[in-house]
Scaffold this motif. Structure first.
Motif, mmCIF file in Angstrom:
data_model
loop_
_atom_site.group_PDB
_atom_site.id
_atom_site.type_symbol
_atom_site.label_atom_id
_atom_site.label_comp_id
_atom_site.label_asym_id
_atom_site.label_seq_id
_atom_site.Cartn_x
_atom_site.Cartn_y
_atom_site.Cartn_z
ATOM 1 N N ILE A 289 8.074 -6.275 19.751
ATOM 2 C CA ILE A 289 8.263 -6.114 21.147
ATOM 3 C C ILE A 289 7.000 -6.620 21.981
ATOM 4 C CG2 ILE A 289 8.697 -4.611 23.160
ATOM 5 C CD1 ILE A 289 10.215 -2.869 21.264
ATOM 6 N N GLU A 290 5.749 -6.145 21.405
ATOM 7 C CA GLU A 290 4.534 -6.785 22.087
ATOM 8 C C GLU A 290 4.404 -7.983 21.908
ATOM 9 O OE1 GLU A 290 -0.128 -5.889 22.026
ATOM 10 O OE2 GLU A 290 1.046 -4.738 20.670
ATOM 11 N N ALA A 291 4.697 -8.715 20.768
ATOM 12 C CA ALA A 291 4.614 -10.311 20.617
ATOM 13 C C ALA A 291 5.538 -11.096 21.449
ATOM 14 C CB ALA A 291 4.989 -10.359 19.027
ATOM 15 N N LYS A 292 6.742 -10.482 21.693
ATOM 16 C CA LYS A 292 7.514 -11.135 22.814
ATOM 17 C C LYS A 292 7.087 -11.171 24.187
ATOM 18 C CE LYS A 292 12.161 -10.467 20.766
ATOM 19 N NZ LYS A 292 13.506 -10.060 20.827
ATOM 20 N N GLY A 293 6.235 -9.905 24.496
ATOM 21 C CA GLY A 293 5.506 -9.658 25.637
ATOM 22 C C GLY A 293 4.179 -11.053 25.899
ATOM 23 N N VAL A 294 3.660 -10.946 24.763
ATOM 24 C CA VAL A 294 2.563 -12.149 24.922
ATOM 25 C C VAL A 294 3.085 -13.452 24.901
ATOM 26 C CG1 VAL A 294 0.594 -13.236 23.275
ATOM 27 C CG2 VAL A 294 1.119 -10.418 23.330
ATOM 28 N N GLU A 295 4.323 -13.538 24.423
ATOM 29 C CA GLU A 295 4.882 -14.937 24.361
ATOM 30 C C GLU A 295 5.244 -15.363 25.839
ATOM 31 O OE1 GLU A 295 8.956 -17.362 22.927
ATOM 32 O OE2 GLU A 295 8.292 -15.516 21.902
ATOM 33 N N ARG A 296 5.925 -14.126 26.756
ATOM 34 C CA ARG A 296 6.091 -14.280 28.023
ATOM 35 C C ARG A 296 4.934 -14.706 28.984
ATOM 36 N NH1 ARG A 296 10.904 -9.879 29.447
ATOM 37 N NH2 ARG A 296 12.281 -10.763 27.916
ATOM 38 N N THR A 297 3.871 -13.911 28.329
ATOM 39 C CA THR A 297 2.568 -13.956 29.141
ATOM 40 C C THR A 297 2.079 -15.763 28.988
ATOM 41 O OG1 THR A 297 1.789 -11.958 28.870
ATOM 42 C CG2 THR A 297 0.083 -13.601 29.254
ATOM 43 N N ARG A 298 2.269 -16.170 27.925
ATOM 44 C CA ARG A 298 1.730 -17.567 27.796
ATOM 45 C C ARG A 298 2.857 -18.445 28.760
ATOM 46 N NH1 ARG A 298 -2.082 -17.747 24.005
ATOM 47 N NH2 ARG A 298 -2.042 -16.579 22.518
ATOM 48 N N GLU A 299 4.060 -18.293 28.634
ATOM 49 C CA GLU A 299 4.865 -19.072 29.657
ATOM 50 C C GLU A 299 4.514 -18.820 30.818
ATOM 51 O OE1 GLU A 299 7.620 -21.033 28.869
ATOM 52 O OE2 GLU A 299 6.463 -20.977 26.796
ATOM 53 N N LYS A 300 4.476 -17.578 31.471
ATOM 54 C CA LYS A 300 4.261 -17.199 32.940
ATOM 55 C C LYS A 300 2.840 -18.021 33.322
ATOM 56 C CE LYS A 300 7.343 -14.348 34.365
ATOM 57 N NZ LYS A 300 8.151 -14.761 35.429
ATOM 58 N N MET A 301 1.967 -18.011 32.369
ATOM 59 C CA MET A 301 0.589 -18.877 32.783
ATOM 60 C C MET A 301 0.873 -20.329 33.115
ATOM 61 S SD MET A 301 -2.116 -17.092 29.916
ATOM 62 C CE MET A 301 -3.291 -18.218 30.318
ATOM 63 N N LYS A 302 1.543 -20.725 32.165
ATOM 64 C CA LYS A 302 2.120 -22.336 32.196
ATOM 65 C C LYS A 302 2.936 -22.337 33.812
ATOM 66 C CE LYS A 302 2.563 -23.052 27.385
ATOM 67 N NZ LYS A 302 3.999 -23.214 26.434
ATOM 68 N N GLN A 303 3.574 -21.530 34.091
ATOM 69 C CA GLN A 303 4.409 -21.752 35.376
ATOM 70 C C GLN A 303 3.391 -21.177 36.829
ATOM 71 O OE1 GLN A 303 7.723 -19.199 34.847
ATOM 72 N NE2 GLN A 303 8.105 -20.209 33.047
ATOM 73 N N ALA A 326 -11.864 -21.861 27.470
ATOM 74 C CA ALA A 326 -11.508 -23.002 26.981
ATOM 75 C C ALA A 326 -9.891 -23.150 26.675
ATOM 76 C CB ALA A 326 -12.376 -23.398 25.541
ATOM 77 N N GLU A 327 -9.284 -22.176 26.261
ATOM 78 C CA GLU A 327 -7.822 -22.143 26.010
ATOM 79 C C GLU A 327 -7.223 -22.170 27.232
ATOM 80 O OE1 GLU A 327 -6.819 -18.891 23.796
ATOM 81 O OE2 GLU A 327 -8.156 -19.198 21.815
ATOM 82 N N VAL A 328 -7.878 -21.460 28.314
ATOM 83 C CA VAL A 328 -7.153 -21.533 29.824
ATOM 84 C C VAL A 328 -7.321 -23.005 30.471
ATOM 85 C CG1 VAL A 328 -7.183 -20.569 32.044
ATOM 86 C CG2 VAL A 328 -7.333 -19.004 30.085
ATOM 87 N N LYS A 329 -8.530 -23.479 30.064
ATOM 88 C CA LYS A 329 -8.481 -24.813 30.861
ATOM 89 C C LYS A 329 -7.502 -25.781 30.319
ATOM 90 C CE LYS A 329 -13.801 -24.852 31.654
ATOM 91 N NZ LYS A 329 -15.113 -25.425 31.465
ATOM 92 N N ASP A 330 -7.273 -25.618 28.908
ATOM 93 C CA ASP A 330 -6.125 -26.669 28.484
ATOM 94 C C ASP A 330 -4.845 -26.639 29.166
ATOM 95 O OD1 ASP A 330 -7.852 -27.447 26.594
ATOM 96 O OD2 ASP A 330 -7.383 -26.103 24.945
ATOM 97 N N LEU A 331 -4.758 -25.458 30.073
ATOM 98 C CA LEU A 331 -3.315 -25.624 30.837
ATOM 99 C C LEU A 331 -3.494 -26.514 31.800
ATOM 100 C CD1 LEU A 331 -2.798 -21.493 30.706
ATOM 101 C CD2 LEU A 331 -1.567 -23.464 29.101
#
Length: 459
Positions: A289-303, A326-331
């Protein structure tokens, strides 16, 4: 324009004020040829049929001998009303019982319940508003900031429509000359000067390009700036959301991984709406469940339009922080680096982190929050936008403008690579068609029903 399925001679009635809202007064709206007659039949006071438009009259609404309420009745005689029809607005006391009794009484006397958006639809069909102005009415009702209100008002008053109308009129002039050439096709004559036509099309193309480009900012003003609060677990993201909203919106816990899904809420900062999204902490986890939350976090960051990336200096040293940045900059999305729990840092610690150019806050102690709000405004750079400028806020309008742009490109190609007048005329007609879709010069019943069904009842 086909509107056979939408034109109605019925007199309609609906509550115009918000149902269930607290307040002393409710307003019931009636519109149609028989509006004044129907209300007059149940109104005890002056004879409304003999009264002038834009007058207000005190009296009672009666069902037979039973007095339902003391009311004020406002008269609007056609065409001097919102709908361009006879219209009456009855101000009653804000009692659900009274409202239902009055509306049911008017229905018994010949009115029918209005459908969603039907008053504004009639205003459009009767020439009181064009389609883009009608859509701006819905935007005005939904506006929740000074900026979105101002943009909606500008559009409702015809700023966008007037600009499109001028472009369309200029293009229609040349279209008529091209059409005239078709009547003399055997004589090989040109009535439309190709150089002048090219100059006009280039000018229109430039204006449309600017309108399309305005959508990004216009959409943000209308719907708010999506801001994602991201970071590792337990760095204070939920505490920061609560501090920004000034309420306990998110659960705060010392246990890492408490936030497993996104939590959204919004605030208004100096006339601009920000939609804050609290996300699950980013980390590797075996919890499904937490892993799905992390995945949603990354999708929300892209949007997101903007990212607040939060760090806890007690958890992470600067090398780890730099790696995460550095990882955030890549977005390729604007972001603000926030060091939380700054009350625990020494001046020497702050010197070490200065290379990151961060903002220092304490979400728990609510220090640095106002500085963060100021930085958010600076990042989105909306405070310098002139909301008096014509700005596109509707995706339907953007799509129509993009289709217009494509058709104009074909016109320019046809001028530079001489094609026959019939092909040139066809591309110009396509341009006019797509411009007309925005204001309602060209439309269909299905489109109108789709647009107005999203309005509230009574508007």
């Amino acid at each position: 324009m086909s509107t056979n399925g939408l034109i109605s001679q019925d007199t309609i009635v609906a509550l115009a004020t918000s149902p269930g809202a607290q307040g002393a007064i409710a307003v019931i709206r009636v519109s149609g040829n028989e509006a004044i007659t129907i209300v007059n039949d149940v109104f005890k006071g002056k004879d409304l049929i003999k009264q002038e438009s834009h007058t207000i009259h005190f009296g009672t609404i009666r069902d037979g001998e039973e007095v339902l309420d003391e009311v004020l009745v406002s008269l609007f005689v056609a065409p001097n009303s919102y709908t361009k029809e006879n219209a009456v607005e009855i101000s009653t006391h804000n009692s659900k019982y009274i409202i239902e009794r009055v509306i049911n009484l008017l229905i018994k006397r010949g009115a029918r319940a209005a459908r969603a958006g039907e008053f504004t639809l009639r205003a459009f069909l009767n020439g009181g508003l064009d389609l883009s102005q009608a859509e701006a009415v819905a935007d005005l009702i939904a506006s929740n900031s000074a900026a979105s209100h101002q943009v909606a008002m500008q559009q409702m008053r015809g700023g966008f429509s007037n600009q499109l109308r001028k472009l369309r009129e200029d293009l229609v002039h040349f279209a008529s000359l091209i059409e005239l050439e078709l009547d003399f096709s055997e004589e090989d004559v040109e009535f439309a000067n190709r150089d002048q036509l090219k100059g006009l099309v280039q000018q229109i193309y430039s204006v449309i390009t600017k309108l399309i480009q305005s959508f990004e900012q216009g959409n943000v003003l209308k719907n708010g700036v999506p801001v994602v609060i991201a970071g590792k677990p337990n760095v204070g993201k939920s505490t920061l959301l609560n501090a920004l909203l000034n309420e306990e919106r998110a659960i705060v816990s010392d246990i890492a991984g408490t936030t497993r899904d996104t939590i959204e809420d919004e605030i208004n900062i100096h006339g601009v709406t920000f939609r804050f999204i609290d996300t699950a902490g980013i980390r590797d986890t075996e919890d499904v469940i937490e892993a799905k939350g992390v995945e949603r976090t990354r999708e929300k960051m892209k949007q997101a339009r903007l990212i607040i990336y939060l760090f806890d200096p007690i958890q992470d040293r600067i090398e780890t922080v730099q790696q995460q940045i550095a990882e955030v900059k890549d977005l390729n999305i604007p972001f603000v680096v926030i060091i939380n729990k700054s009350d625990l840092l020494s001046d020497e610690d702050k010197l070490e982190y200065a290379i990151l150019n961060p903002l220092y806050i304490s979400a728990k102690e609510q220090t640095g929050i106002e500085e963060l709000k100021t930085e958010l405004l600076n990042q989105v750079n909306l405070s310098n936008i002139n909301t008096d400028d014509v700005m596109v806020t509707n995706i339907r309008h953007v799509e129509a403008l993009q289709h217009t742009q494509v058709a104009l490109e074909r016109v320019l190609f046809g001028i530079d690579n001489p094609v026959t007048s019939d092909f040139l005329a066809m591309d110009i007609r396509q341009s006019l068609h797509h411009l007309g879709e925005i204001t309602g010069t060209v439309t269909t019943d299905d489109l109108l029903e789709n647009i107005f069904s999203k309005f509230c009842i009574g508007k």
